[in-house]
Design a protein around this motif. Structure first.
Motif, PDB file in Angstrom:
ATOM      1  N   VAL A 132      -5.577  28.364  45.782  1.00 55.87           N
ATOM      2  CA  VAL A 132      -6.888  27.723  45.951  1.00 55.87           C
ATOM      3  C   VAL A 132      -7.528  27.389  44.605  1.00 55.87           C
ATOM      4  CG1 VAL A 132      -7.338  28.638  48.251  1.00 55.87           C
ATOM      5  CG2 VAL A 132      -7.996  29.982  46.268  1.00 55.87           C
TER       6      VAL A 132
ATOM      7  N   ARG B 199      -5.558  25.611  42.261  1.00 57.45           N
ATOM      8  CA  ARG B 199      -4.574  24.728  41.637  1.00 57.45           C
ATOM      9  C   ARG B 199      -5.205  23.760  40.647  1.00 57.45           C
ATOM     10  NH1 ARG B 199       0.591  22.771  43.054  1.00 57.45           N
ATOM     11  NH2 ARG B 199       0.522  23.777  45.079  1.00 57.45           N
ATOM     12  N   GLU B 200      -6.327  23.168  41.041  1.00 55.90           N
ATOM     13  CA  GLU B 200      -6.900  22.146  40.159  1.00 55.90           C
ATOM     14  C   GLU B 200      -7.540  22.765  38.929  1.00 55.90           C
ATOM     15  OE1 GLU B 200      -8.833  23.528  42.211  1.00 55.90           O
ATOM     16  OE2 GLU B 200     -10.924  23.095  41.769  1.00 55.90           O
TER      17      GLU B 200
ATOM     18  N   ALA C 180       2.957  27.569  39.371  1.00 56.95           N
ATOM     19  CA  ALA C 180       4.372  27.672  39.759  1.00 56.95           C
ATOM     20  C   ALA C 180       4.942  29.047  39.410  1.00 56.95           C
ATOM     21  CB  ALA C 180       5.179  26.578  39.068  1.00 56.95           C
TER      22      ALA C 180
ATOM     23  N   GLU D 245       4.345  31.303  42.277  1.00 60.03           N
ATOM     24  CA  GLU D 245       5.290  30.993  43.366  1.00 60.03           C
ATOM     25  C   GLU D 245       6.636  31.652  43.068  1.00 60.03           C
ATOM     26  OE1 GLU D 245       3.499  28.070  46.191  1.00 60.03           O
ATOM     27  OE2 GLU D 245       5.368  29.188  46.233  1.00 60.03           O
ATOM     28  N   LEU D 246       7.079  31.512  41.829  1.00 61.78           N
ATOM     29  CA  LEU D 246       8.385  32.060  41.457  1.00 61.78           C
ATOM     30  C   LEU D 246       8.389  33.587  41.546  1.00 61.78           C
ATOM     31  CD1 LEU D 246       9.196  29.756  38.403  1.00 61.78           C
ATOM     32  CD2 LEU D 246      10.369  29.771  40.611  1.00 61.78           C
TER      33      LEU D 246
ATOM     34  N   ALA E 122       9.975  23.879  45.975  1.00 59.65           N
ATOM     35  CA  ALA E 122       9.558  25.240  46.361  1.00 59.65           C
ATOM     36  C   ALA E 122       8.792  25.889  45.210  1.00 59.65           C
ATOM     37  CB  ALA E 122      10.771  26.074  46.724  1.00 59.65           C
ATOM     38  N   ARG E 123       9.249  25.636  43.998  1.00 57.99           N
ATOM     39  CA  ARG E 123       8.587  26.205  42.817  1.00 57.99           C
ATOM     40  C   ARG E 123       7.123  25.774  42.751  1.00 57.99           C
ATOM     41  NH1 ARG E 123      10.496  26.900  36.990  1.00 57.99           N
ATOM     42  NH2 ARG E 123       8.596  26.753  35.795  1.00 57.99           N
ATOM     43  N   TYR E 124       6.885  24.530  43.131  1.00 57.35           N
ATOM     44  CA  TYR E 124       5.519  24.012  43.056  1.00 57.35           C
ATOM     45  C   TYR E 124       4.750  24.156  44.375  1.00 57.35           C
ATOM     46  CZ  TYR E 124       6.461  22.530  38.372  1.00 57.35           C
ATOM     47  OH  TYR E 124       6.754  22.563  37.041  1.00 57.35           O
ATOM     48  N   GLY E 125       5.351  24.872  45.315  1.00 62.12           N
ATOM     49  CA  GLY E 125       4.644  25.160  46.564  1.00 62.12           C
ATOM     50  C   GLY E 125       4.322  23.920  47.375  1.00 62.12           C
TER      51      GLY E 125
ATOM     52  N   LYS F 218       4.172  22.421  50.303  1.00 63.41           N
ATOM     53  CA  LYS F 218       4.264  22.899  51.678  1.00 63.41           C
ATOM     54  C   LYS F 218       3.245  22.191  52.555  1.00 63.41           C
ATOM     55  CE  LYS F 218       5.382  27.521  50.054  1.00 63.41           C
ATOM     56  NZ  LYS F 218       4.809  28.788  49.685  1.00 63.41           N
TER      57      LYS F 218
ATOM     58  N   GLU G  24       3.232  28.326  56.918  1.00 66.97           N
ATOM     59  CA  GLU G  24       3.453  27.261  55.947  1.00 66.97           C
ATOM     60  C   GLU G  24       4.947  27.024  55.815  1.00 66.97           C
ATOM     61  OE1 GLU G  24       1.253  28.531  52.498  1.00 66.97           O
ATOM     62  OE2 GLU G  24       0.020  26.744  52.704  1.00 66.97           O
TER      63      GLU G  24
ATOM     64  N   ARG H 218      -7.991  26.674  52.802  1.00 63.46           N
ATOM     65  CA  ARG H 218      -6.616  27.083  52.546  1.00 63.46           C
ATOM     66  C   ARG H 218      -5.717  26.949  53.776  1.00 63.46           C
ATOM     67  NH1 ARG H 218      -2.394  28.762  52.337  1.00 63.46           N
ATOM     68  NH2 ARG H 218      -1.458  30.645  51.536  1.00 63.46           N
TER      69      ARG H 218
ATOM     70  N   TYR I 233      -3.402  21.379  52.942  1.00 58.24           N
ATOM     71  CA  TYR I 233      -4.105  21.983  51.800  1.00 58.24           C
ATOM     72  C   TYR I 233      -3.416  21.689  50.470  1.00 58.24           C
ATOM     73  CZ  TYR I 233      -6.716  24.978  48.794  1.00 58.24           C
ATOM     74  OH  TYR I 233      -7.503  25.414  47.768  1.00 58.24           O
ATOM     75  N   PHE I 234      -2.088  21.694  50.497  1.00 56.35           N
ATOM     76  CA  PHE I 234      -1.385  21.382  49.242  1.00 56.35           C
ATOM     77  C   PHE I 234      -1.872  20.037  48.706  1.00 56.35           C
ATOM     78  CE2 PHE I 234       1.785  18.733  47.208  1.00 56.35           C
ATOM     79  CZ  PHE I 234       1.994  19.454  46.048  1.00 56.35           C
TER      80      PHE I 234
ATOM     81  N   SER J 190      -5.401  20.160  47.124  1.00 58.95           N
ATOM     82  CA  SER J 190      -5.473  20.813  45.816  1.00 58.95           C
ATOM     83  C   SER J 190      -4.730  19.994  44.758  1.00 58.95           C
ATOM     84  CB  SER J 190      -4.926  22.236  45.888  1.00 58.95           C
ATOM     85  OG  SER J 190      -3.575  22.241  46.267  1.00 58.95           O
ATOM     86  N   TYR J 191      -3.624  19.393  45.148  1.00 63.54           N
ATOM     87  CA  TYR J 191      -2.843  18.632  44.161  1.00 63.54           C
ATOM     88  C   TYR J 191      -3.583  17.354  43.753  1.00 63.54           C
ATOM     89  CZ  TYR J 191       1.213  16.731  41.748  1.00 63.54           C
ATOM     90  OH  TYR J 191       2.055  16.229  40.785  1.00 63.54           O
TER      91      TYR J 191
ATOM     92  N   ALA K 216      -6.755  16.946  43.782  1.00 67.14           N
ATOM     93  CA  ALA K 216      -7.896  17.352  42.939  1.00 67.14           C
ATOM     94  C   ALA K 216      -7.411  17.529  41.502  1.00 67.14           C
ATOM     95  CB  ALA K 216      -8.518  18.639  43.472  1.00 67.14           C
ATOM     96  N   GLU K 217      -6.281  18.183  41.358  1.00 64.93           N
ATOM     97  CA  GLU K 217      -5.740  18.392  40.008  1.00 64.93           C
ATOM     98  C   GLU K 217      -5.422  17.050  39.345  1.00 64.93           C
ATOM     99  OE1 GLU K 217      -1.856  20.119  39.884  1.00 64.93           O
ATOM    100  OE2 GLU K 217      -2.006  20.628  37.765  1.00 64.93           O
TER     101      GLU K 217
ATOM    102  N   ALA L  41     -10.881  15.774  40.009  1.00 65.82           N
ATOM    103  CA  ALA L  41     -12.050  16.059  40.851  1.00 65.82           C
ATOM    104  C   ALA L  41     -12.154  17.562  41.064  1.00 65.82           C
ATOM    105  CB  ALA L  41     -11.911  15.348  42.192  1.00 65.82           C
TER     106      ALA L  41
ATOM    107  N   LEU M 165     -12.368  20.653  43.454  1.00 67.21           N
ATOM    108  CA  LEU M 165     -12.008  20.978  44.838  1.00 67.21           C
ATOM    109  C   LEU M 165     -13.070  21.924  45.388  1.00 67.21           C
ATOM    110  CD1 LEU M 165      -9.733  20.622  46.980  1.00 67.21           C
ATOM    111  CD2 LEU M 165      -8.795  22.770  46.153  1.00 67.21           C
TER     112      LEU M 165
END
Lengths: 223, 436
Positions: free
Chosen positions: A90, A92-93, A101, A104-105, B16-19, B21, B32, B189, B194-195, B198-199, B201-202, B206, B208
């Protein structure tokens, strides 16, 4: 300091607490895996008591499996790792995909250790990933407030674990000193009573005073 | 291309590393899942993309005019180009938006238009999504990861670099911003997308925000930033109309912002996409989009609709009931691949039951010819197989309408299915727009 809601501050703080809980506890348990090779006992009941979590484990082996890997056990380290990732997701930004990441790992490494004959190597990977996360957020996040709120969360957690698990006095004092400097570089507002108690704690905390210092650390930020 | 195929496993590991989902609720429980990715990209040549781009720009412009007209003069209804029942009985029509003009008159800032490529090499529009279309984030991050896993592929193939979607989104928000920060407003969440929230926004820079982070005071929207609230000038909300403001719409909504509509009606914040857009992406209204293009722009539609019948018209009703076995019937109230029935899959009693339902409530259904659209190659267990796939193209409206050079290509993993939605097990692939 950048635009940040109280909600976000709370998440950053708890992100710090959870990643530190996972990293410090894993490092602590690391020694136990080694002792178990030689059949030496491990004090898991005392450990649970110190952390104030239920001790429903029937053997050292069950403790090391269920406490570390069982995500359905809300007291487990795995559940703490999920909370660490949940807080990261929540944010991420704020912390960036690249930094996120590593969390996650770390969780993926823990997951892979669950059914492994030798869980120590996946656990090592999990610790490595958390160390990488530490480096990444410190290096990649420009906003000093963000970085220091995470560090304050980590500092409080470390202090809490050190006090609970009877860490040596110098380590506790060192964490206290770091925490008191960092909090001044954040928008966090500490509880005055808790702060006063922490700042006046003697370098050598007498055993009888540890509970009061622990209480002060746990209530320093009401987030 | 083969190189990319050989890196499929690594690309999925990176995802998967970057989620990457999406969430799904099953039996009341939130789960998820990684969004299955296929490394073989859909390729669109430059001239084909330019034609597609012109058609999508035309369509989105007409749809924006339509929404403005519906909430203002209603010329298109008066001129009987669109029957009023299709407007006022649409669940997407919001009487509260009557007379409201959003900043810079943009209603559909981000439009997700679903298309398929027919075997006749023509693109057919299947659906317009003008409320909160999801999906841009997935191919966006996949492109970055594919380049990382197989740089040679991108050295050898000249593909338009589309990784600037975040900048495009930021520009779109800035264009309508009324003064203040840009916010992406997420239900939280446990939302399926949700991914994406958030992505994006990044990527767009902006903030979130969730419901507790935002409040309205003196008809302005603010972000709750400690002791000094910050004014919000544009909010890209990822919450449905009915839940965005409990004081205007669904009172039980816990994910909305009380009085957001008040700030919006006062012109103090841009809400993206505009409330009330649902009137234009109703499956029933879809039928009329080619007419809208002629009506508002005086142009011939550049992109085709799938041949569609409205049982509301008696001639169409007769055709639909006579040919139900070879048509696809869509319930206009459903979305996400639900409420889609292929007549050929029904038994005779089921067909009769469906006919009765259509006759009973003709406004609730549309019927379409099953388009024989092109299959795309998919890598599956080391083999390349053919599967049905569509394309969600993204058109962002600011000063002009810009079509993102790429899009979300979704495919069915079931060889017998036309349904490509992720919620129903579909996967996705990257969409390459070639430089030539």
């Amino acid at each position: 300091m950048g635009t940040m809601s109280v909600n976000k501050m709370s998440r950053l703080f708890w992100l710090g607490r959870y990643y530190e809980r996972v990293a410090t506890t894993l490092s602590y348990l690391w020694r136990w895996y080694d002792r178990m090779i030689d059949g030496a006992p491990i004090d898991y009941a005392d450990f649970c008591s110190a952390l104030e979590i239920p001790c429903a484990y029937e053997s050292a082996e069950e403790f090391m499996r269920a406490y570390v890997f069982d995500r359905d056990n809300p007291e487990s380290l795995r559940a703490a790792a999920d909370a660490m990732l949940g807080n990261g997701m929540v944010l991420r930004e704020t912390i960036g995909s690249r930094t996120l990441a590593y969390l996650e790992l770390a969780v993926n490494a823990l997951e892979s250790g669950r059914d492994s004959v030798n869980p120590t190597l996946p656990l090592q990977r999990a610790i490595d990933c958390i160390m990488a996360f530490r480096g990444s957020y410190d290096d990649c996040i420009d906003d000093e407030n963000v970085r220091n709120i995470i560090k304050c969360g980590a500092g409080v957690e470390r202090l809490s674990l050190y006090l609970r698990l009877g860490w040596r006095t110098e380590a506790v004092s060192s964490e206290l000193a770091k925490l008191s400097k960092r909090m001044n570089r954040t928008s966090l507002v500490p509880s005055p009573e808790a702060l006063r108690l922490l700042l006046t704690a003697p370098a050598e905390i007498p055993p009888d005073d540890r509970a009061a210092v622990l209480e002060a650390a746990e209530t320093l930020f009401r987030l | 291309m083969n190189e990319l195929l050989n890196h499929g496993h690594e690309i999925n590991e990176q995802l998967a590393r970057y989620g990457v989902k999406f969430g799904i609720y099953k039996e009341g429980k939130f789960n998820e899942r990684l969004f299955p990715f296929d490394p073989i990209p859909r390729q669109i040549g430059q001239s084909e993309f330019q034609a597609l781009e012109r058609g999508l720009q035309q369509r989105v412009k007409a749809l924006n005019y339509f929404i403005y007209d519906i909430y203002h003069d209603k010329r298109i209804i008066r001129d009987k180009a669109v029957p009023e029942e299709f407007v006022y009985r649409s669940p997407g029509y919001l009487a509260q938006c009557e007379g409201v003009t959003p900043p810079k008159s943009v209603y559909s800032h981000i439009s997700g238009i679903d298309l398929v490529l027919g075997k006749d090499n023509a693109w057919y529009i299947l659906e317009d999504n003008l409320r909160i279309p999801s999906g841009a984030s997935y191919p966006l991050i996949a492109r970055t990861l594919c380049r990382r896993c197989s740089p040679n592929t991108f050295q050898r193939n000249r593909v338009v670099d589309n990784r600037g979607y975040g900048t495009l989104l930021k520009r779109t928000m800035e264009y309508v911003n009324t003064g203040g920060i840009n916010v992406i407003f997420t239900p939280g969440r446990y939302n399926a997308a949700y991914f994406e929230h958030s992505y994006l926004a990044e990527q767009s820079g902006a903030v979130l925000a969730e419901t507790g982070d935002l409040f309205v005071e003196n008809r302005c929207l603010y972000y709750r930033a400690g002791h000094d609230p910050v004014r919000v000038g544009a909010v890209y909300r990822r919450v449905s109309d009915e839940y965005i403001d409990p004081l205007f719409f669904e009172p039980s909504s816990l994910i909305g912002i009380p009085n957001l509509m008040d700030a919006y009606l006062a012109g103090n914040v841009a809400v993206m996409n505009a409330p009330g857009n649902g009137v234009a992406d109703d499956k029933g209204i879809y039928y009329f989009v080619p007419k809208m293009i002629s009506y508002y722009l005086g142009e011939t539609p550049l992109l085709k609709n799938a041949p569609t019948y409205l049982p509301y018209f008696s001639s169409d009703m007769a055709y639909v009931t006579a040919n139900i076995g070879r048509l696809v019937i869509k319930d206009v109230a459903e979305a996400g691949g639900y409420g889609v029935t292929f007549g050929e899959n029904l038994t005779q009693p089921q067909r009769e039951e469906l006919k009765a339902a259509i006759q009973d409530n003709p406004r609730r259904f549309i019927a379409q010819e099953v388009i024989d659209f092109q299959d795309l190659p998919i890598s599956e267990n080391g083999q390349v197989v053919e599967r049905k796939a569509d394309l969600r193209a993204f058109a962002l409206a600011g000063e002009d309408v810009t079509v993102w050079p790429g899009g979300l290509t979704r495919f069915s993993r079931n060889p017998d299915s036309f349904v490509v939605n992720s919620s129903q097990g579909g996967g996705f692939k990257d969409t390459w727009v070639l430089c030539q």
